[in-house]
Enzyme design. Structure first.
Site, short mmCIF file in Angstrom:
data_model
loop_
_atom_site.label_atom_id
_atom_site.label_comp_id
_atom_site.label_asym_id
_atom_site.label_seq_id
_atom_site.Cartn_x
_atom_site.Cartn_y
_atom_site.Cartn_z
N ARG A 119 -21.01 -8.63 -8.42
CA ARG A 119 -20.19 -7.62 -9.09
C ARG A 119 -19.68 -6.54 -8.14
O ARG A 119 -19.39 -5.42 -8.55
CB ARG A 119 -20.94 -6.99 -10.27
CG ARG A 119 -21.28 -8.01 -11.36
CD ARG A 119 -21.94 -7.34 -12.55
NE ARG A 119 -22.19 -8.32 -13.60
CZ ARG A 119 -23.32 -9.05 -13.69
NH1 ARG A 119 -24.27 -8.87 -12.79
NH2 ARG A 119 -23.48 -9.91 -14.67
N LYS A 141 -6.13 -3.65 -4.49
CA LYS A 141 -5.76 -4.76 -5.37
C LYS A 141 -6.21 -6.06 -4.72
O LYS A 141 -5.86 -6.33 -3.56
CB LYS A 141 -4.25 -4.81 -5.59
CG LYS A 141 -3.74 -4.07 -6.79
CD LYS A 141 -2.27 -4.42 -6.99
CE LYS A 141 -1.69 -3.74 -8.20
NZ LYS A 141 -0.27 -4.13 -8.40
N GLU A 183 8.82 -5.01 2.29
CA GLU A 183 7.97 -4.04 1.61
C GLU A 183 8.17 -2.64 2.19
O GLU A 183 8.05 -1.64 1.47
CB GLU A 183 6.50 -4.45 1.75
CG GLU A 183 6.10 -5.67 0.93
CD GLU A 183 5.95 -5.37 -0.56
OE1 GLU A 183 6.13 -4.20 -0.97
OE2 GLU A 183 5.63 -6.32 -1.30
N LYS A 225 2.22 4.28 0.28
CA LYS A 225 1.30 3.57 -0.61
C LYS A 225 0.02 4.34 -0.81
O LYS A 225 -0.53 4.40 -1.92
CB LYS A 225 1.00 2.17 -0.05
CG LYS A 225 0.20 1.34 -1.04
CD LYS A 225 0.26 -0.14 -0.81
CE LYS A 225 -0.40 -0.88 -1.98
NZ LYS A 225 -0.44 -2.34 -1.77
N GLU A 235 -3.33 1.14 -11.68
CA GLU A 235 -1.95 0.91 -12.11
C GLU A 235 -1.73 1.29 -13.57
O GLU A 235 -1.07 0.58 -14.33
CB GLU A 235 -1.58 -0.57 -11.89
CG GLU A 235 -0.09 -0.80 -11.74
CD GLU A 235 0.23 -2.22 -11.31
OE1 GLU A 235 0.63 -2.38 -10.15
OE2 GLU A 235 0.07 -3.15 -12.10
N ARG A 239 1.41 4.10 -10.08
CA ARG A 239 1.31 2.98 -9.15
C ARG A 239 2.32 1.88 -9.46
O ARG A 239 2.68 1.09 -8.60
CB ARG A 239 -0.11 2.41 -9.17
CG ARG A 239 -0.31 1.30 -8.14
CD ARG A 239 -1.76 0.95 -7.91
NE ARG A 239 -1.91 -0.09 -6.91
CZ ARG A 239 -3.03 -0.36 -6.26
NH1 ARG A 239 -4.11 0.33 -6.50
NH2 ARG A 239 -3.06 -1.32 -5.36
N ASN A 243 5.86 -1.75 -7.66
CA ASN A 243 6.34 -3.06 -8.08
C ASN A 243 7.86 -3.13 -8.12
O ASN A 243 8.42 -4.11 -8.64
CB ASN A 243 5.78 -3.41 -9.47
CG ASN A 243 4.32 -3.77 -9.42
OD1 ASN A 243 3.88 -4.51 -8.55
ND2 ASN A 243 3.54 -3.22 -10.34
N HIS A 246 9.57 -6.43 -7.58
CA HIS A 246 8.56 -7.48 -7.59
C HIS A 246 8.58 -8.37 -8.83
O HIS A 246 8.02 -9.47 -8.81
CB HIS A 246 7.17 -6.86 -7.43
CG HIS A 246 6.86 -6.49 -6.03
ND1 HIS A 246 7.68 -5.67 -5.29
CD2 HIS A 246 5.83 -6.83 -5.21
CE1 HIS A 246 7.15 -5.52 -4.07
NE2 HIS A 246 6.04 -6.21 -4.00
N HIS A 250 8.09 -12.15 -7.81
CA HIS A 250 6.96 -12.99 -8.20
C HIS A 250 7.43 -14.23 -8.95
O HIS A 250 6.83 -15.31 -8.83
CB HIS A 250 5.98 -12.20 -9.05
CG HIS A 250 5.16 -11.22 -8.27
ND1 HIS A 250 4.42 -10.22 -8.87
CD2 HIS A 250 4.95 -11.09 -6.94
CE1 HIS A 250 3.80 -9.52 -7.94
NE2 HIS A 250 4.11 -10.02 -6.76
N HIS A 262 6.42 -14.02 0.77
CA HIS A 262 6.45 -12.95 -0.22
C HIS A 262 7.56 -11.95 0.09
O HIS A 262 8.31 -11.54 -0.80
CB HIS A 262 5.09 -12.24 -0.26
CG HIS A 262 5.06 -11.05 -1.17
ND1 HIS A 262 5.15 -11.14 -2.54
CD2 HIS A 262 4.96 -9.71 -0.89
CE1 HIS A 262 5.09 -9.93 -3.07
NE2 HIS A 262 4.98 -9.04 -2.09
#
Length: 358
Positions: A119, A141, A183, A225, A235, A239, A243, A246, A250, A262
């Site tokens: 965990r 992330k 990016e 960032k 997010e 945040r 995206n 994106h 994606h 990417h």
């Protein structure tokens, strides 16, 4: 000795992103008390992973090498399960740690392996690509890809530090370096226009890993960032601006079975998002056009197949920002000022796609 920059990322689990050259020896200092350290890396990065392992061994750590497939092909539940099996066989406890050496895919996977093992154990990304340095390795992330889409399975699990060793960029293929700049360009449009000015002054220097321009661009993007994720780890608010571009990106990656870089997909997605912003009456035409001009100057793609639109639209409907059947897009109201566009009509979406279709 090369100058070393520390960029803090705030929040409940604060850490630094370290930028410079010759940083390998610093990895052990980030993991006090760890008897065992697993180093995740692909065979393509054997030499860099070996240097990290040597530094850890010299500090008295017991090192376990875990080899993973290259790029997005390694971001699967099967690969993650193999990693967990090896951690178990090596007797990893909660005081031990994971180091992920590689591009964005490797750090996404390594972070997820660390997040799920017991965990959550400590981890350090050592990104070897520009994309990894400015995006994937910063922000906590982590995730893997599934048949349903990219990064839909994952966890928010901040690292204890990030080592961006610029030496790794000297041998990075040109196309991979350039893809990572997408990016960086995104950060310029959503928050730091100085990025755009720097690229426009000399696009060639912006793609030269040994130039001072590249270091400046990397540090600008990391600071953008860091500022965003420090106040919104999960997010739930600001945040989401990261995206920008994106949602379509994606979808392209999914349609291409993750064979597209990417950054290349993000480049097309940025042009699409800008056009969607313009058509929605949010963004002026000149700023929208500036997207394609800058990305093209860097040699990045700005168009995608016209006939792919039905598949892309279907893929976007399972985007993480969607709420029920309503699509949500990050858009620009003006340079460095973002907002959300919720539930745009299919006609508006298709009209914006016409601007990037070939």
């Amino acid at each position: 000795m090369d100058e070393i920059t520390h960029i803090p990322v705030g929040g409940e689990q604060a850490y630094d992103v370290v930028v410079g050259r010759g940083l390998t020896d610093q990895v052990s200092a980030l993991l006090p008390g760890a008897d065992r350290v697993a180093v995740l890396a692909s065979t393509a990065l054997f030499a860099r992973a070996e240097a990290v392992e040597a530094a850890l061994s010299a500090a008295g750590r017991q090192v376990t090498r875990i080899e993973i497939p290259d790029a997005e092909s390694g971001k699967t539940v099967e690969t993650a399960a193999e990693c967990w099996d090896q951690l178990g066989a090596a007797g990893f406890t909660r005081s031990d740690a994971v180091v992920a050496v590689g591009g964005g895919a490797a750090t996404d996977l390594g972070g997820y392996v660390a997040a799920a093992w017991l965990r959550g154990v400590r981890w350090v990304p050592v990104p070897t690509s520009l994309l990894g340095m400015v995006d994937a390795a910063v922000g906590g992330k982590t995730g893997i890809n599934t048949a349903a889409g990219k990064n839909l399975v994952g966890a928010f699990h901040p690292p204890v530090g990030v080592l961006c060793d610029l030496d790794a960029l000297d041998t990075l293929p040109v196309k991979d370096l350039t893809a990572g700049l997408a990016e960086v360009v995104k950060c310029g449009f959503i928050a730091e226009p100085a990025i755009l000015d720097l690229i426009e002054r000399d696009p060639q220097a912006a793609a030269d890993p040994k130039s001072s321009a590249v270091r400046s661009l990397i540090e600008y993007a990391i600071r953008v960032k860091a500022d965003v994720v420090g106040g919104d780890l999960k997010e739930s608010g600001r945040r989401e601006i990261l995206n920008y571009g994106h949602t379509l990106a994606h979808a392209i990656e999914k349609v291409e079975y993750y064979t597209w870089r990417h950054g290349d997909a993000v480049s097309v997605g940025l042009v699409y998002a800008a056009e969607l912003s313009r058509l929605a009456g949010r963004l002026d035409a000149a700023t929208a056009a500036r997207h394609g001009e800058i990305l093209s100057a860097l040699g990045l793609p700005t168009r995608y197949a016209a006939g792919a639109w039905p598949d892309l639209l279907a893929a976007m409907r399972v985007d993480k920002k969607a709420r029920g059947s309503r699509l949500r897009f990050v858009v620009l109201d003006r340079l460095a000022e973002t907002d959300l566009l919720e539930g745009p009509s299919d006609d508006l979406l298709a009209e914006a796609y016409a601007a990037v279709a070939n």
